[in-house]
Design an enzyme around this catalytic site. Structure first.
Site, PDB file in Angstrom:
ATOM      1  N   HIS A  23       0.870  -1.173   0.000  1.00 25.49           N
ATOM      2  CA  HIS A  23       0.000   0.000   0.000  1.00 25.49           C
ATOM      3  C   HIS A  23       0.906   1.221   0.000  1.00 25.49           C
ATOM      4  CE1 HIS A  23      -3.126   2.829   0.852  1.00 25.49           C
ATOM      5  NE2 HIS A  23      -2.799   3.005   2.126  1.00 25.49           N
ATOM      6  N   GLU A  83      -8.043  -3.605  -0.949  1.00 16.47           N
ATOM      7  CA  GLU A  83      -8.319  -3.163   0.421  1.00 16.47           C
ATOM      8  C   GLU A  83      -8.701  -1.682   0.471  1.00 16.47           C
ATOM      9  OE1 GLU A  83      -5.578  -4.477   3.817  1.00 16.47           O
ATOM     10  OE2 GLU A  83      -5.301  -2.309   3.683  1.00 16.47           O
ATOM     11  N   GLY A 133     -10.770   1.757   1.518  1.00 19.41           N
ATOM     12  CA  GLY A 133     -11.492   2.360   2.630  1.00 19.41           C
ATOM     13  C   GLY A 133     -12.340   3.491   2.089  1.00 19.41           C
ATOM     14  N   ARG A 134     -11.670   4.597   1.775  1.00 21.76           N
ATOM     15  CA  ARG A 134     -12.340   5.774   1.218  1.00 21.76           C
ATOM     16  C   ARG A 134     -13.228   5.429   0.019  1.00 21.76           C
ATOM     17  NH1 ARG A 134      -9.797  10.579   1.097  1.00 21.76           N
ATOM     18  NH2 ARG A 134      -7.874   9.466   1.599  1.00 21.76           N
ATOM     19  N   CYS A 179     -12.322  27.519  18.600  1.00 20.13           N
ATOM     20  CA  CYS A 179     -11.303  28.513  18.923  1.00 20.13           C
ATOM     21  C   CYS A 179      -9.978  28.030  18.342  1.00 20.13           C
ATOM     22  CB  CYS A 179     -11.216  28.684  20.436  1.00 20.13           C
ATOM     23  SG  CYS A 179     -10.107  30.014  20.927  1.00 20.13           S
TER      24      CYS A 179
END
Length: 422
Positions: free
Chosen positions: A187, A264, A266-267, A333
């Site tokens: 990867h 594999e 994800g996104r 903030c």
């Protein structure tokens, strides 16, 4: 004429989004099950789709994917626990990491989840708790590529994987420990491109010939991008799978055995399936710059602040109104709490219609690395999550309460203090 920004269709209609915002409040994550099913179907050219749950680890998302025949990757003891709670069998879970922390090692000693090791020191540690087991080795091919240097996971400056030139020595180390290398994984980064993702095929093929022996599985890893900007082309998954099939067939002929080809993502499976809905709570002009201030912040979606990542923005019900350059910022903030910025923090106004307090803003493509990277910064409560499936919408994570925000800290002053000998 006022310039108009290119639009991007919302995956959930305006009317339903307004109803969900009224019922569950904002900020609110909304996911579309049909989009997830479509994305899984796009990768059927591989033998096995394994979901990298770090992108979005909600139990109901995991259960949806399991129902589609997807297996799961876990990078921590917590993700292994989530996968098992979602119904995945140990045989459907893979643990991928560059170390075993003691919590993970204890869990893996009790559950025979397959391990994908990114560091050689993990070999003897695994052998101590699970003698004679199979494992996968994660290879660092010597180069990396992602949408930002912070998500490049290959090359000498990356902590991930076993350096490709050290593979022969590591294979011998596996054998000495009494384990078997049955898988190889690579990867190079998150949100890479076709050319760089294709380069890893040659690297993995060379590693496979070196491993030989008991090799059963090849993993193309993840990193498949999605189009965040309107008009961006989609990734050619059919061509990508076909190219990997050629590599698989060539290796099968040379090794004389069948290999399972994994991918594999994800996104890619969940990114486009998510919207982050926020309410406009103020508008202002500072030094000639128009601002829309919303109730979602970097605690709900950190990608713009962390990487300068682009997410398309739209105002519900105002798509066809005149637009002008505006900045969109959150309530925290923190000066970096701005959704309209580029890498390095440079502000990047977007063409948006005028909005008033009470309008709803949609942040598109927020299904990945949004809720899973959320925080309690500024003591803000985690937002609710909703899954839309056809005509049904159901809450899949309740909004955190203020009592829950402090629950792990309450009453500790009553406990006996830990004493140290000095």
């Amino acid at each position: 004429m006022t310039e108009r920004a290119p639009g991007k269709p919302r995956i959930v209609g305006d009317r339903l989004l307004r109803e969900l915002a009224r019922e569950y409040g904002t900020p609110l994550y909304v996911y579309d099950a049909a989009t997830i099913r479509r994305q899984v179907a796009e990768l059927r050219g591989f033998d096995l789709v394994r979901y990298a749950q770090k992108a979005n680890s909600n139990l109901q998302i995991l259960r949806l994917l399991r129902g589609l025949g997807v297996h799961v990757d876990a990078v921590s003891a917590g993700e292994v626990y989530r996968a098992r709670r979602a119904g995945f069998a140990d045989s459907e879970i893979q643990f991928t990491a560059d170390i075993f922390d003691r919590f993970a090692l204890d869990l893996l000693a009790r559950h025979p989840v397959h391990v994908n090791a990114g560091s050689a020191d993990m070999i003897e540690q695994l052998a101590a708790i699970r003698p004679g087991t199979d494992l996968t080795l994660r290879i660092n091919p010597g180069f990396g590529h992602g949408h930002d240097p912070k998500v490049s996971t290959g090359g000498a400056e990356s902590k991930h994987g076993i350096w490709y030139q050290q593979l022969p020595a590591v294979l011998e180390r596996v054998e000495r420990a009494g384990l078997r290398t049955t898988g190889l994984h690579v990867h190079i980064g998150s949100g890479s491109d076709f050319d760089n993702l294709s380069r890893i095929r040659d690297s993995l093929a060379q590693a496979a010939l070196a491993a030989g022996g008991a090799l059963k599985t090849l993993s193309a890893g993840g990193g498949i991008p999605i189009p965040y900007r309107p008009g961006e082309p989609a990734f050619d998954t059919a061509r990508y799978a076909a190219d990997w099939r050629q590599t698989q067939r060539s290796l099968e002929a040379q090794l004389g055995r069948r290999l399972v080809l994994e991918v594999e993502p994800g996104r890619y499976l969940v990114g486009a399936a998510g919207l982050l809905v926020a309410e406009v709570r103020a508008t202002k002009n500072s030094g000639g710059i128009d601002y829309l201030l919303v109730d979602a912040g970097l605690d709900n979606l950190v990608r713009p602040a962390m990487y300068g990542a682009y997410h398309h923005l739209s105002i519900i019900g105002r798509d066809h109104e005149p637009q002008a350059p505006r900045m969109v910022a959150g309530p925290l903030c923190e000066s970096a709490d701005i959704f309209t910025q580029k890498p390095g923090g440079t502000i990047e106004p977007r063409l948006l219609p005028a909005a008033t307090v009470g309008d709803l803003l949609c942040i598109h493509d927020a299904g990945a690395y949004a809720a899973s990277m959320a925080s309690n910064y500024n003591s803000r409560c985690y937002a609710a999550e909703v899954l839309v499936d056809g005509g049904d919408a159901r809450l899949i994570r309740r909004r955190q309460t203020l009592d829950q925000l402090v629950a792990l800290e309450e009453d500790l002053e009553l406990a006996a203090p830990h004493r140290r000998d000095r």
